[in-house]
Design an enzyme around this catalytic site. Structure first.
Site, PDB file in Angstrom:
ATOM      1  N   HIS A   1      -0.689 -10.414  -4.348  1.00  0.00           N
ATOM      2  CA  HIS A   1       0.204 -10.114  -5.475  1.00  0.00           C
ATOM      3  C   HIS A   1       0.452 -11.348  -6.307  1.00  0.00           C
ATOM      4  O   HIS A   1       0.514 -12.457  -5.782  1.00  0.00           O
ATOM      5  CB  HIS A   1       1.549  -9.537  -4.980  1.00  0.00           C
TER       6      HIS A   1
ATOM      7  N   CYS B   1       0.839  -1.206   0.000  1.00  0.00           N
ATOM      8  CA  CYS B   1       0.000   0.000   0.000  1.00  0.00           C
ATOM      9  C   CYS B   1       0.871   1.252   0.000  1.00  0.00           C
ATOM     10  O   CYS B   1       0.543   2.255  -0.642  1.00  0.00           O
ATOM     11  CB  CYS B   1      -0.948   0.006   1.189  1.00  0.00           C
TER      12      CYS B   1
ATOM     13  N   ASN C   1       1.390 -16.805  -4.077  1.00  0.00           N
ATOM     14  CA  ASN C   1       1.564 -17.471  -2.788  1.00  0.00           C
ATOM     15  C   ASN C   1       0.457 -16.999  -1.850  1.00  0.00           C
ATOM     16  O   ASN C   1       0.197 -15.795  -1.759  1.00  0.00           O
ATOM     17  CB  ASN C   1       2.939 -17.145  -2.203  1.00  0.00           C
TER      18      ASN C   1
ATOM     19  N   HIS D   1      -6.411  -2.765  -1.039  1.00  0.00           N
ATOM     20  CA  HIS D   1      -5.739  -3.704  -0.129  1.00  0.00           C
ATOM     21  C   HIS D   1      -6.607  -4.931   0.099  1.00  0.00           C
ATOM     22  O   HIS D   1      -7.639  -4.861   0.756  1.00  0.00           O
ATOM     23  CB  HIS D   1      -5.412  -3.049   1.215  1.00  0.00           C
TER      24      HIS D   1
ATOM     25  N   ASP E   1      10.153  -6.844  -8.931  1.00  0.00           N
ATOM     26  CA  ASP E   1      10.479  -7.401  -7.613  1.00  0.00           C
ATOM     27  C   ASP E   1      11.894  -6.967  -7.221  1.00  0.00           C
ATOM     28  O   ASP E   1      12.821  -6.983  -8.036  1.00  0.00           O
ATOM     29  CB  ASP E   1      10.380  -8.936  -7.650  1.00  0.00           C
TER      30      ASP E   1
HETATM   31  P1  AMP Z   1       5.696 -13.472  -1.347  1.00  0.00           P
HETATM   32  O1  AMP Z   1       6.674 -14.404  -0.698  1.00  0.00           O
HETATM   33  O2  AMP Z   1       4.868 -14.143  -2.414  1.00  0.00           O
HETATM   34  O3  AMP Z   1       4.837 -12.745  -0.335  1.00  0.00           O
HETATM   35  O4  AMP Z   1       6.543 -12.443  -2.149  1.00  0.00           O
HETATM   36  C1  AMP Z   1       6.819 -11.138  -1.729  1.00  0.00           C
HETATM   37  C2  AMP Z   1       7.755 -10.550  -2.742  1.00  0.00           C
HETATM   38  O5  AMP Z   1       7.811  -9.164  -2.547  1.00  0.00           O
HETATM   39  C3  AMP Z   1       9.189 -11.079  -2.654  1.00  0.00           C
HETATM   40  O6  AMP Z   1       9.553 -11.670  -3.901  1.00  0.00           O
HETATM   41  C4  AMP Z   1      10.015  -9.818  -2.354  1.00  0.00           C
HETATM   42  O7  AMP Z   1      11.260  -9.808  -3.004  1.00  0.00           O
HETATM   43  C5  AMP Z   1       9.098  -8.722  -2.865  1.00  0.00           C
HETATM   44  N1  AMP Z   1       9.287  -7.408  -2.242  1.00  0.00           N
HETATM   45  C6  AMP Z   1       9.289  -7.131  -0.906  1.00  0.00           C
HETATM   46  N2  AMP Z   1       9.463  -5.812  -0.707  1.00  0.00           N
HETATM   47  C7  AMP Z   1       9.573  -5.242  -1.929  1.00  0.00           C
HETATM   48  C8  AMP Z   1       9.769  -3.905  -2.399  1.00  0.00           C
HETATM   49  N3  AMP Z   1       9.896  -2.869  -1.541  1.00  0.00           N
HETATM   50  N4  AMP Z   1       9.838  -3.683  -3.731  1.00  0.00           N
HETATM   51  C9  AMP Z   1       9.724  -4.713  -4.592  1.00  0.00           C
HETATM   52  N5  AMP Z   1       9.520  -5.995  -4.223  1.00  0.00           N
HETATM   53  C10 AMP Z   1       9.440  -6.264  -2.916  1.00  0.00           C
HETATM   54 ZN    ZN Z   2      -1.801  -3.313   1.151  1.00  0.00          ZN
END
Ligand code: AMP
Ligand code: ZN
Length: 116
Positions: free
Chosen positions: A103, A11, A90, A50, A34
């Site tokens: 996401h 968010c 996930n 959200h 990512d």
């Molecule tokens: P998940 O494990 O499916 O919840 O994936 C979360 C993803 O968010 C991971 O691949 C992280 O590398 C990515 N992530 C976390 N913080 C950031 C950020 N500030 N900018 C871009 N990607 C992010």
């Molecule tokens: Zn959010």
């Protein structure tokens, strides 16, 4: 409709409070690269609203989910991915979801990949 959670990192990205490398933005969706990519191209497609997890969606979100999935191939084409890609959502603890804002990972580009 556009409810946001002040403690949610995604968010904050939507609000511009945390920087991101944007790949797409429209009324209802944001896509950004990512920060820890598994593949040469690794973007996250998120709803601006959200919603914590895929387990929280209701029938009213069907169009939004369709828009997320439909954006993936267009975005991959735009980013030069021409040989296939993976889409992963996930969900929850056993689904290894780390960020609690819905996401979709979309990953592509030539192999080998870092992971996945
Ligand atoms: P998940 O494990 O499916 O919840 O994936 C979360 C993803 O968010 C991971 O691949 C992280 O590398 C990515 N992530 C976390 N913080 C950031 C950020 N500030 N900018 C871009 N990607 C992010
Ligand atoms: Zn959010």
């Amino acid at each position: 409709m556009s409810h946001s959670d002040p403690n949610c990192i995604f968010c904050k990205i939507i609000a511009g409070q945390i920087p991101s490398k944007k790949a797409h933005e429209d009324d209802q969706l944001l896509a950004f690269h990512d920060i820890n990519p598994w593949a040469p191209v690794h973007v996250l497609i998120i709803p601006k609203q959200h919603i914590a997890t895929l387990a929280d969606v209701a029938p009213e979100h069907d169009a939004l989910l369709g828009a997320m999935l439909g954006l993936a191939p267009r975005l991959m084409k735009q980013l030069g991915v021409s040989n296939g890609f993976r889409t992963i959502i996930n969900t929850g603890r056993d689904g290894m979801q780390e960020v609690q804002h819905l996401h979709m990972h979309v990953m592509g580009g030539p192999r080998p990949w870092v992971r996945g």
